[in-house]
Scaffold this active site. Structure first.
Site, PDB file in Angstrom:
ATOM      1  N   GLU A 147       2.246  44.404  -1.326  1.00 24.35           N
ATOM      2  CA  GLU A 147       1.269  44.779  -0.306  1.00 24.35           C
ATOM      3  C   GLU A 147       0.572  43.478   0.154  1.00 24.35           C
ATOM      4  O   GLU A 147       0.416  42.553  -0.631  1.00 24.35           O
ATOM      5  CB  GLU A 147       0.260  45.727  -0.948  1.00 24.35           C
ATOM      6  CG  GLU A 147      -0.866  46.206  -0.062  1.00 24.35           C
ATOM      7  CD  GLU A 147      -1.860  47.082  -0.825  1.00 24.35           C
ATOM      8  OE1 GLU A 147      -2.531  47.879  -0.180  1.00 24.35           O
ATOM      9  OE2 GLU A 147      -1.945  46.959  -2.072  1.00 24.35           O
ATOM     10  N   CYS A 171       0.558  50.668  -3.734  1.00 22.26           N
ATOM     11  CA  CYS A 171      -0.625  50.441  -4.568  1.00 22.26           C
ATOM     12  C   CYS A 171      -1.293  51.727  -5.066  1.00 22.26           C
ATOM     13  O   CYS A 171      -0.806  52.364  -5.984  1.00 22.26           O
ATOM     14  CB  CYS A 171      -1.612  49.554  -3.797  1.00 22.26           C
ATOM     15  SG  CYS A 171      -2.773  48.653  -4.865  1.00 22.26           S
ATOM     16  N   LYS A 209       0.653  53.596   4.198  1.00 27.28           N
ATOM     17  CA  LYS A 209      -0.061  53.983   2.973  1.00 27.28           C
ATOM     18  C   LYS A 209      -0.902  55.239   3.204  1.00 27.28           C
ATOM     19  O   LYS A 209      -1.736  55.288   4.106  1.00 27.28           O
ATOM     20  CB  LYS A 209      -0.948  52.822   2.525  1.00 27.28           C
ATOM     21  CG  LYS A 209      -1.636  53.025   1.183  1.00 27.28           C
ATOM     22  CD  LYS A 209      -2.422  51.768   0.812  1.00 27.28           C
ATOM     23  CE  LYS A 209      -3.096  51.871  -0.536  1.00 27.28           C
ATOM     24  NZ  LYS A 209      -3.885  50.642  -0.844  1.00 27.28           N
TER      25      LYS A 209
END
Length: 259
Positions: free
Chosen positions: A40, A149, A111
């Protein structure tokens, strides 16, 4: 399929970050990698942006993806890397770009779970992706799912990808340092591998405020390759369907589910 995970500390310069990524891709190619995963924020570290984030993102996302495409085609290796994509309002998406080994843009993942935890609020500056868009890609003959993440803390994302046939899960992260944070990262990576009996490859940034600790784990949750908090590094391993089949023979958790 041979998978490499590249770890580094992204800067505020897209060009500098691309140079670092190309150096790692070149190294991965010497190890016969079919796919290279980057963290990321590989495109741009938000902590090093001065001024509005959207202004820094404008134009750079297209440049970033184009350069990754050229890189993938030149080295004949698929690439997955995180960056920031304009969304149409003042908050960009936190997006993973997926490039084939011919440079083709296979798709993106935005995301979904934004990091509004541990006194941080990612949603203030980032727009969440659509929960309906969780794609699975075919790369080098294997089905690959990707996420970012904080998504790692939500097991339904990984299970959804596995239900769609994913055999390898790629996690791109900038996992913040803090009490027990390395333990959380390692435990969750193992859990996603073990509960789904799939391979997991995870790339983390290694900046002053993130942990690094990139890894590749087999379907039993065993770390096959591992990096610590080194500023920059690359690991490569064979990711095989045979190992998935072996594990599922004696640990048929997916077949044993009662829905």
């Amino acid at each position: 399929m041979k998978v490499s995970v590249g770890q580094f500390a992204p800067t505020g310069s897209v060009s500098d970050n691309l140079e670092t990524m190309e150096r790692l891709v070149a190294k991965a190619k010497t190890e016969d990698a079919d796919l290279v995963l980057f963290p990321e924020e590989a495109m741009l570290a938000v902590s090093q942006v001065t001024g509005p984030l959207n202004a820094a993102v404008e134009g750079n996302w297209t440049k970033f993806v184009q350069q990754l495409s050229f890189m993938a085609a030149e080295y004949k290796v698929a690439i997955v890397a995180g960056g920031y994509e304009q969304s149409g309002d003042e908050r960009p998406y936190n997006t993973l770009a997926v490039l084939g080994d011919d440079g083709a843009i296979l798709g993106t993942y935005r995301k979904i779970h934004l990091y509004d935890a541990f006194s941080y609020q990612e949603s203030k500056s980032i727009k969440a992706g659509d929960v309906a868009e969780v794609p699975v890609f075919e790369i080098a003959g294997m089905k690959v799912g990707v996420f970012t993440c904080y998504d790692l803390r939500f097991p339904e994302i990984a299970r959804r990808l596995v239900n769609e046939g994913a055999e390898l899960l790629l996690v791109a992260a900038a996992w913040f340092k803090g009490e027990h944070k390395i333990e959380h990262w390692e435990t969750l990576l193992r859990a996603r591998a073990i509960e789904n009996t799939v391979w997991v490859a995870a790339a983390g940034t290694s900046s002053s405020h993130t942990i690094g600790h990139s890894a590749i784990l087999d379907p039993m949750g065993v770390p096959i390759e591992y990096l610590g908090d080194d500023a920059e590094g690359l690991v490569t391993t064979d990711v095989t369907r045979r190992r998935i089949d072996e594990v599922r023979e004696f640990l048929p958790v997916l077949a044993n589910r009662r829905l």
